[in-house]
Design an enzyme around this catalytic site. Structure first.
Site, PDB file in Angstrom:
ATOM      1  N   ASN A 210       0.714  -1.103  -0.056  1.00 26.85           N
ATOM      2  CA  ASN A 210       0.193   0.024   0.112  1.00 26.85           C
ATOM      3  C   ASN A 210       0.888   1.455   0.029  1.00 26.85           C
ATOM      4  O   ASN A 210       2.209   1.178  -0.058  1.00 26.85           O
ATOM      5  CB  ASN A 210      -0.987  -0.034   1.222  1.00 26.85           C
ATOM      6  CG  ASN A 210      -0.232  -0.041   2.500  1.00 26.85           C
ATOM      7  OD1 ASN A 210       0.802   0.773   2.794  1.00 26.85           O
ATOM      8  ND2 ASN A 210      -0.379  -1.322   3.063  1.00 26.85           N
ATOM      9  N   ASP A 306      -3.941  -9.842  12.587  1.00 26.57           N
ATOM     10  CA  ASP A 306      -4.231  -8.231  13.123  1.00 26.57           C
ATOM     11  C   ASP A 306      -3.082  -7.945  14.609  1.00 26.57           C
ATOM     12  O   ASP A 306      -3.068  -8.419  15.258  1.00 26.57           O
ATOM     13  CB  ASP A 306      -5.651  -7.901  13.503  1.00 26.57           C
ATOM     14  CG  ASP A 306      -5.646  -6.498  13.926  1.00 26.57           C
ATOM     15  OD1 ASP A 306      -5.030  -5.685  14.557  1.00 26.57           O
ATOM     16  OD2 ASP A 306      -6.667  -5.702  13.099  1.00 26.57           O
ATOM     17  N   VAL A 308      -2.110  -5.338  15.782  1.00 26.39           N
ATOM     18  CA  VAL A 308      -2.510  -4.434  17.135  1.00 26.39           C
ATOM     19  C   VAL A 308      -3.183  -5.201  18.033  1.00 26.39           C
ATOM     20  O   VAL A 308      -3.001  -5.307  19.083  1.00 26.39           O
ATOM     21  CB  VAL A 308      -3.046  -3.115  16.552  1.00 26.39           C
ATOM     22  CG1 VAL A 308      -4.224  -2.934  16.240  1.00 26.39           C
ATOM     23  CG2 VAL A 308      -2.417  -2.090  17.695  1.00 26.39           C
TER      24      VAL A 308
HETATM   25  O1  C5P Z   1      -8.792  -2.387  10.936  1.00 30.72           O
HETATM   26  P1  C5P Z   1      -7.776  -1.294  10.572  1.00 30.72           P
HETATM   27  O2  C5P Z   1      -6.821  -1.762   9.612  1.00 30.72           O
HETATM   28  O3  C5P Z   1      -8.366  -0.221   9.762  1.00 30.72           O
HETATM   29  O4  C5P Z   1      -7.085  -0.932  11.601  1.00 30.72           O
HETATM   30  C1  C5P Z   1      -5.997   0.022  11.580  1.00 30.72           C
HETATM   31  C2  C5P Z   1      -5.132  -0.322  13.031  1.00 30.72           C
HETATM   32  O5  C5P Z   1      -4.954  -1.699  12.950  1.00 30.72           O
HETATM   33  C3  C5P Z   1      -3.705   0.275  12.790  1.00 30.72           C
HETATM   34  O6  C5P Z   1      -3.296   0.691  14.107  1.00 30.72           O
HETATM   35  C4  C5P Z   1      -2.873  -0.912  12.004  1.00 30.72           C
HETATM   36  O7  C5P Z   1      -1.687  -0.780  12.461  1.00 30.72           O
HETATM   37  C5  C5P Z   1      -3.607  -1.971  12.954  1.00 30.72           C
HETATM   38  N1  C5P Z   1      -3.424  -3.364  12.104  1.00 30.72           N
HETATM   39  C6  C5P Z   1      -2.585  -4.362  12.317  1.00 30.72           C
HETATM   40  N2  C5P Z   1      -2.707  -5.262  11.701  1.00 30.72           N
HETATM   41  C7  C5P Z   1      -3.483  -5.515  10.538  1.00 30.72           C
HETATM   42  C8  C5P Z   1      -4.460  -4.487  10.454  1.00 30.72           C
HETATM   43  C9  C5P Z   1      -4.452  -3.273  11.064  1.00 30.72           C
HETATM   44  O8  C5P Z   1      -1.853  -3.944  13.443  1.00 30.72           O
HETATM   45  N3  C5P Z   1      -3.561  -6.824  10.089  1.00 30.72           N
END
Ligand code: C5P
Length: 401
Positions: A210, A306, A308
């Site tokens: 991205n 994910d 976080v």
């Molecule tokens: O769900 P979304 O992608 O919008 O959430 C964004 C937050 O989640 C950011 O803090 C990003 O660093 C984290 N994130 C993550 N792992 C993922 C997707 C998002 O840590 N696979």
């Protein structure tokens, strides 16, 4: 490397004989690694020429508020946003009085009123003017509003009198500016930060990724360090210099990022998930380059972990900050994410505006936590990072009491 390295410093010059010292100040700021732009009031141009300042700063000098040419090139709002820090040196008694009253009838006062960045004033004037209760009360009021003051020195003055009112020397202004980028809000804490994009390979030459530049995460790492924290930065592929004192780990995929974070999370007090982690990765990673054969190519994707949520779920005592880049219903979606991802603080940005956010030097965000929210005005990522760290530190300290 100084705290001013790679910072945008806007130097405002008002009408005082001390304006000659500003020429030296530009040089010292540049020696510290800053990029300098100069704004002069009309009376400043009576003391030193814009041409001198242009030659030294290597940037056009800005003097006019209501001028079509200069406003279309870089107007007062753009300059206010461009600056990571503002120094007004010399700050005359008149300029100080104007700032006290929030006047904006010249370019310099308009910028001071419009910026979200910190402002340092280096007053310079006749000793009676400095000691006059009007000036003293104006300075006290500006200090109470968050302005920083480089106290003028005592000594012989250009007017033949002796007393306080000589502008501080450029080296003193530089050292004060350096200390203003530092605090001890997070001394004793370990912070783990993710930054940048991830790369999810399809074959040895292709990957999904991205537009994330990593600038926000790197600015947060630098701001956290300047607030006294020990910072570990786990970053996807970016083209950025590691901030001073930050320990950096380079990763490629979301899975690598998660593993590296889980390795360092046990010693962290605070986690900041700023990376734009790919939500999906190709289900199969071809060991050889995929050949073009058919007209259509079907790519199967599977969910990535994910990062976080994993970290926040596993280390429940850790203070966690996440980001939410949204194109619509920004605040509602962000509030939802604060809960579902078990975060303590969330930074929401509207990425539907291509001028800010991804790959830009500017950002405009809202901070959302369980008991409140705050909107931060558009500013450089350095300024936004400092504001985020200040809020995070206050909430973190509160959560430990
Ligand atoms: O769900 P979304 O992608 O919008 O959430 C964004 C937050 O989640 C950011 O803090 C990003 O660093 C984290 N994130 C993550 N792992 C993922 C997707 C998002 O840590 N696979």
């Amino acid at each position: 490397m100084s705290n001013l390295s790679n910072k945008n410093v806007l130097l405002g010059i008002s009408g005082s004989i001390a304006a000659y010292k500003s020429a030296e100040l530009i040089r010292r700021l540049q020696d510290s690694g800053a990029t300098v732009r100069v704004v002069m009031t009309k009376s400043a141009t009576e003391f030193i020429t814009p041409l001198t300042m242009q030659a030294l700063s290597q940037n056009p000098v800005h003097t006019e508020l209501l001028d079509e040419v200069s406003e279309s090139a870089m107007g007062h709002i753009e300059l206010a946003r461009w600056a990571d820090f503002l120094i007004v040196a010399p700050a005359s008694a008149n300029l100080i009085a104007e700032l006290t009253h929030g006047r904006s009838d010249n370019l310099l006062t308009a910028i001071c009123l419009a910026t979200s960045s910190d402002i340092l004033l280096a007053p310079a004037m006749n000793q009676r003017m400095w000691l006059n209760p009007a000036t003293q009360e104006n300075v006290a009021l500006l200090k109470s509003r968050g302005y920083y003051i480089s106290t003028p020195e005592d000594g012989d003055q250009a007017c033949g009198e002796t007393g306080p009112g000589r502008m501080a020397e450029p080296n003193q202004i530089i050292s004060l500016t350096n200390t203003l980028f530092q605090s001890d809000l997070l001394t004793g804490t370990n912070i783990l930060i993710t930054a940048g994009p991830t790369r999810e390979p399809l074959d040895p030459v292709r990957y999904l990724t991205n537009h994330s530049s990593g600038k926000m995460g790197f600015a947060l790492a630098e701001a956290a360090c300047s607030a006294g924290a020990k910072v570990t930065l786990v970053t996807g592929p970016v083209n950025l210099q590691t901030p001073r004192y930050v320990v950096r780990y380079d990763v490629e995929t979301a899975q690598d990022m998660l593993e590296t974070c889980l390795e360092h999370a046990p010693s962290a007090d605070i986690f900041i998930g700023c990376a734009a982690v790919s939500d999906y990765r190709p289900k199969y990673r071809n060991s050889e380059k995929i050949k073009k054969t058919d007209e259509f190519f079907k790519l199967e994707l599977i969910r990535n972990p994910d990062v976080v949520s994993h970290v926040a779920g596993k280390f429940e005592r850790m203070f966690c900050l996440g980001f939410a880049a949204e194109t619509h219903h920004v605040l509602e979606n962000a509030r939802q994410k604060l809960l579902t991802k078990k975060l303590d603080l969330l930074v929401a940005n509207d990425v539907s505006n291509p001028e800010i956010g991804f790959d830009s030097d500017l950002n405009e965000v809202s901070l959302i936590w369980h008991k409140g929210e705050e909107k931060l005005q558009q500013a450089t990522k350095t300024v936004i990072a400092k504001q985020i760290i200040n809020r995070l530190a206050a909430l973190y300290i509160d959560s430990r009491n």
